[in-house]
Design a protein around this motif. Sequence first.
Motif, PDB file in Angstrom:
ATOM      1  N   ASN A 139       0.808  -1.222   0.000  1.00 56.82           N
ATOM      2  CA  ASN A 139       0.000   0.000   0.000  1.00 56.82           C
ATOM      3  C   ASN A 139       0.839   1.268   0.000  1.00 56.82           C
ATOM      4  N   TYR A 140       2.106   1.122   0.329  1.00 54.05           N
ATOM      5  CA  TYR A 140       2.949   2.306   0.413  1.00 54.05           C
ATOM      6  C   TYR A 140       3.733   2.492  -0.885  1.00 54.05           C
ATOM      7  N   THR A 141       3.076   3.072  -1.863  1.00 51.21           N
ATOM      8  CA  THR A 141       3.735   3.231  -3.165  1.00 51.21           C
ATOM      9  C   THR A 141       4.142   4.688  -3.375  1.00 51.21           C
ATOM     10  N   GLU A 143       3.146   6.205  -5.962  1.00 46.76           N
ATOM     11  CA  GLU A 143       1.954   6.783  -6.548  1.00 46.76           C
ATOM     12  C   GLU A 143       1.098   7.492  -5.488  1.00 46.76           C
ATOM     13  N   ASN A 144       0.940   6.842  -4.341  1.00 47.04           N
ATOM     14  CA  ASN A 144       0.114   7.503  -3.332  1.00 47.04           C
ATOM     15  C   ASN A 144       0.941   8.237  -2.262  1.00 47.04           C
ATOM     16  N   PHE A 145       2.184   8.468  -2.578  1.00 45.85           N
ATOM     17  CA  PHE A 145       3.005   9.329  -1.715  1.00 45.85           C
ATOM     18  C   PHE A 145       2.981  10.721  -2.337  1.00 45.85           C
ATOM     19  N   ILE A 146       2.092  11.543  -1.828  1.00 39.26           N
ATOM     20  CA  ILE A 146       1.858  12.849  -2.445  1.00 39.26           C
ATOM     21  C   ILE A 146       3.117  13.709  -2.399  1.00 39.26           C
ATOM     22  N   GLU A 147       3.424  14.274  -3.549  1.00 36.99           N
ATOM     23  CA  GLU A 147       4.617  15.103  -3.622  1.00 36.99           C
ATOM     24  C   GLU A 147       4.309  16.528  -3.181  1.00 36.99           C
ATOM     25  N   CYS A 150       7.625  19.900   0.865  1.00 37.27           N
ATOM     26  CA  CYS A 150       8.162  19.335   2.104  1.00 37.27           C
ATOM     27  C   CYS A 150       8.908  18.009   1.895  1.00 37.27           C
ATOM     28  N   ASN A 151       8.655  17.339   0.798  1.00 40.28           N
ATOM     29  CA  ASN A 151       9.275  16.017   0.643  1.00 40.28           C
ATOM     30  C   ASN A 151       9.968  15.844  -0.701  1.00 40.28           C
ATOM     31  N   ARG A 152      10.082  16.946  -1.467  1.00 42.41           N
ATOM     32  CA  ARG A 152      10.510  16.787  -2.856  1.00 42.41           C
ATOM     33  C   ARG A 152      11.883  16.147  -2.987  1.00 42.41           C
ATOM     34  N   THR A 179       8.162  12.086  13.656  1.00 50.81           N
ATOM     35  CA  THR A 179       7.267  10.953  13.467  1.00 50.81           C
ATOM     36  C   THR A 179       6.040  11.332  12.623  1.00 50.81           C
ATOM     37  N   GLY A 180       5.549  10.358  11.899  1.00 50.96           N
ATOM     38  CA  GLY A 180       4.309  10.550  11.149  1.00 50.96           C
ATOM     39  C   GLY A 180       4.441  11.394   9.903  1.00 50.96           C
ATOM     40  N   LEU A 181       5.662  11.562   9.412  1.00 51.31           N
ATOM     41  CA  LEU A 181       5.824  12.423   8.235  1.00 51.31           C
ATOM     42  C   LEU A 181       6.153  11.639   6.961  1.00 51.31           C
ATOM     43  N   GLY A 182       6.138  10.320   7.038  1.00 49.23           N
ATOM     44  CA  GLY A 182       6.236   9.564   5.782  1.00 49.23           C
ATOM     45  C   GLY A 182       7.506   8.776   5.541  1.00 49.23           C
ATOM     46  N   LYS A 183       8.363   8.627   6.569  1.00 44.39           N
ATOM     47  CA  LYS A 183       9.597   7.870   6.357  1.00 44.39           C
ATOM     48  C   LYS A 183       9.304   6.438   5.950  1.00 44.39           C
ATOM     49  N   THR A 184       8.448   5.790   6.734  1.00 43.55           N
ATOM     50  CA  THR A 184       8.168   4.382   6.476  1.00 43.55           C
ATOM     51  C   THR A 184       7.500   4.218   5.107  1.00 43.55           C
ATOM     52  N   HIS A 185       6.558   5.091   4.834  1.00 45.18           N
ATOM     53  CA  HIS A 185       5.874   5.039   3.543  1.00 45.18           C
ATOM     54  C   HIS A 185       6.887   5.158   2.402  1.00 45.18           C
ATOM     55  N   LEU A 186       7.748   6.169   2.499  1.00 39.04           N
ATOM     56  CA  LEU A 186       8.692   6.417   1.418  1.00 39.04           C
ATOM     57  C   LEU A 186       9.664   5.252   1.235  1.00 39.04           C
ATOM     58  N   ASN A 337       1.630  16.756  11.289  1.00 39.50           N
ATOM     59  CA  ASN A 337       1.898  15.342  11.196  1.00 39.50           C
ATOM     60  C   ASN A 337       0.886  14.673  10.270  1.00 39.50           C
ATOM     61  N   ILE A 338       1.388  13.917   9.314  1.00 35.50           N
ATOM     62  CA  ILE A 338       0.475  13.321   8.328  1.00 35.50           C
ATOM     63  C   ILE A 338      -0.314  12.161   8.943  1.00 35.50           C
ATOM     64  N   ARG A 339       0.311  11.506   9.902  1.00 36.05           N
ATOM     65  CA  ARG A 339      -0.425  10.408  10.555  1.00 36.05           C
ATOM     66  C   ARG A 339      -1.669  10.953  11.251  1.00 36.05           C
ATOM     67  N   GLU A 340      -1.504  12.103  11.906  1.00 37.23           N
ATOM     68  CA  GLU A 340      -2.657  12.734  12.553  1.00 37.23           C
ATOM     69  C   GLU A 340      -3.699  13.149  11.528  1.00 37.23           C
ATOM     70  N   LEU A 341      -3.206  13.665  10.440  1.00 42.94           N
ATOM     71  CA  LEU A 341      -4.112  14.100   9.378  1.00 42.94           C
ATOM     72  C   LEU A 341      -4.954  12.903   8.913  1.00 42.94           C
ATOM     73  N   GLU A 342      -4.290  11.762   8.769  1.00 41.09           N
ATOM     74  CA  GLU A 342      -5.019  10.561   8.356  1.00 41.09           C
ATOM     75  C   GLU A 342      -6.013  10.122   9.423  1.00 41.09           C
ATOM     76  N   GLY A 343      -5.599  10.231  10.681  1.00 38.43           N
ATOM     77  CA  GLY A 343      -6.486   9.863  11.782  1.00 38.43           C
ATOM     78  C   GLY A 343      -7.755  10.705  11.750  1.00 38.43           C
TER      79      GLY A 343
HETATM   80  P1  ADP Z   1       6.912   7.882   9.762  1.00 36.67           P
HETATM   81  O1  ADP Z   1       7.510   6.581   9.368  1.00 36.67           O
HETATM   82  O2  ADP Z   1       7.766   9.054   9.369  1.00 36.67           O
HETATM   83  O3  ADP Z   1       6.519   7.952  11.192  1.00 36.67           O
HETATM   84  P2  ADP Z   1       4.752   7.045   8.045  1.00 36.67           P
HETATM   85  O4  ADP Z   1       5.487   6.697   6.799  1.00 36.67           O
HETATM   86  O5  ADP Z   1       4.285   5.942   8.902  1.00 36.67           O
HETATM   87  O6  ADP Z   1       5.579   8.089   8.917  1.00 36.67           O
HETATM   88  O7  ADP Z   1       3.518   7.984   7.621  1.00 36.67           O
HETATM   89  C1  ADP Z   1       2.395   8.171   8.426  1.00 36.67           C
HETATM   90  C2  ADP Z   1       1.161   8.089   7.562  1.00 36.67           C
HETATM   91  O8  ADP Z   1       1.119   9.195   6.685  1.00 36.67           O
HETATM   92  C3  ADP Z   1       1.158   6.848   6.680  1.00 36.67           C
HETATM   93  O9  ADP Z   1      -0.116   6.293   6.669  1.00 36.67           O
HETATM   94  C4  ADP Z   1       1.518   7.372   5.317  1.00 36.67           C
HETATM   95  O10 ADP Z   1       0.900   6.620   4.282  1.00 36.67           O
HETATM   96  C5  ADP Z   1       1.011   8.781   5.338  1.00 36.67           C
HETATM   97  N1  ADP Z   1       1.841   9.675   4.522  1.00 36.67           N
HETATM   98  C6  ADP Z   1       3.036  10.194   4.859  1.00 36.67           C
HETATM   99  N2  ADP Z   1       3.511  10.979   3.891  1.00 36.67           N
HETATM  100  C7  ADP Z   1       2.601  10.959   2.908  1.00 36.67           C
HETATM  101  C8  ADP Z   1       2.523  11.576   1.618  1.00 36.67           C
HETATM  102  N3  ADP Z   1       3.491  12.402   1.164  1.00 36.67           N
HETATM  103  N4  ADP Z   1       1.438  11.300   0.879  1.00 36.67           N
HETATM  104  C9  ADP Z   1       0.471  10.504   1.339  1.00 36.67           C
HETATM  105  N5  ADP Z   1       0.474   9.893   2.520  1.00 36.67           N
HETATM  106  C10 ADP Z   1       1.529  10.118   3.306  1.00 36.67           C
END
Ligand code: ADP
Length: 473
Positions: A139-141, A143-147, A150-152, A179-186, A337-343
């Motif tokens: 799920n962490y592609t 494609e769905n990692f929005i550019e 902040c992350n370019r 935390t929650g800014l997309g490291k794991t996703h990327l 924090n993007i994780r919070e945004l998702e929450g």
């Molecule tokens: P970290 O590892 O830095 O704590 P995560 O990779 O777990 O953060 O990201 C937290 C959530 O935010 C995940 O669900 C992830 O899919 C989402 N997310 C982070 N960055 C982006 C992005 N640029 N576009 C879309 N979703 C993102």
Amino acid sequence: MTKDHVEIWNSCLSVIKDIVTVQGYKTWFEPIVPLSLTDNVLTLQVPSQFFYEYLEAHYIDLLKTVIKRFVGAKGKLEYRIPVDSTNTFGSITLPSANRNFPKNPIGQPAPERLSSGPINPFVIPGLKKLQIDSQLNENYTFENFIEGECNRLARTAGMRVAKEPGKTAFNPLVIYSGTGLGKTHLCHAIGLETKRLHPEKTVLYVQAEQLSTQYVTANKNNNRPDFINFYQMIDVLIIDDIQFLAGKAGTQDVFFHIFNHLQQNNKQIVITSDKFPSDLQGMEDRLLSRFKWGLTADLQSPDLSTRTSIIREKLHDNGITFPEEVVQYIASNVRNNIRELEGVMNSLMAQSLLNKKAVTIDMAQQIIDRFVRNTVKEVSVEYIINIVCEYFKITPEQMSLNTRKRQVVQARQIAMYLSKKYSNASLVSIGQQCGKKDHATVHHACKTIANQLETDKQFKVMFADIEKKIALS
Ligand code: ADP
Ligand code: MG
């Protein structure tokens, strides 16, 4: 030693050559180097663990026969594997199944360690050795990692690495952020994309914590060499949350060697960290200095337009629409924090589906209060200034004074640096709040502190003390 080990091995080879195919001989016997013959033990150097296992699995009977014939009835065989090309480990010795020869009849099963299966839990049993479960989350592609702004850099570097793993200057690629800014996703996205473009490459995602646990277990079972060998076979190694290795000297040491091996062999390493590498406490300097060889790219808190895009994308994925004002409201209020945004989004989408009602700003506000406010409110510049001043035993007013007093200047610079790191404020706003300075002064302060952190151990310790207070808040 009566007979020369080289001579003996050559005699063995002359027989082997007659029996195995030309290709088999070239592949499996030519690379062997005879090392010694002591107390009837002939020691052979083989290039790798895999090589050793292959020989034992396919040629053990033949080897037993020639050893018996040329070394004698008490002849035994041992293998050596040079673990690291820099030879830091020296080499490891592995027993042959014919170690106890001639007591055991020919054809006995190989010793247990060979048949006990792969040491790494991610190896799929029964498949060929290099086929491992990459542990990637589909799920962490990219494609769905929005550019966004902040992350370019990190995103682009990640894509380059996936395109040409091990061949760019980004090795290692270190991705760091709060935390929650997309490291794991990327880093999953990098792994998935690498596999898509290079299906032949062995990719492995592993959390540093897992790595450490595996290492401890391997060590307990005397499997350290297997552990190292396994990791040295990976083409693209992704280690998530390296900060977990802080203070774990054993794992750091072993990782150092794996790291060197992979890098020397142009294999790709991707690392994530929740701190800038030089801010990682309890991490060996030699490891940190390796990280500098590649590229360190950070993921910053998402800017407004990235937050808006993420919200839109989420809604789109779920086939839901929110009124535009609600989208704007959420985007403006969930900032850190993007994780919070998702929450927040998940909760609001659930409510809207459940109640079959349009989501309102009121609803959004309630949920944001519940999810976010507590964690966001404190990381303001003001809060950071208070903590720093408390540490230096000065008042915020004193910190703002236009003085060259070393302690005051240092406190101000640290406050600026930490504000840049932890708050959402712009350099201009940080400067305003820290003694009405301009943004260039803040920029200079951040550079000064970063330099000092790299060069001054004592300062680093003091700084960590202050930083901890912010992190614990
Ligand atoms: P970290 O590892 O830095 O704590 P995560 O990779 O777990 O953060 O990201 C937290 C959530 O935010 C995940 O669900 C992830 O899919 C989402 N997310 C982070 N960055 C982006 C992005 N640029 N576009 C879309 N979703 C993102
Ligand atoms: Mg993570």
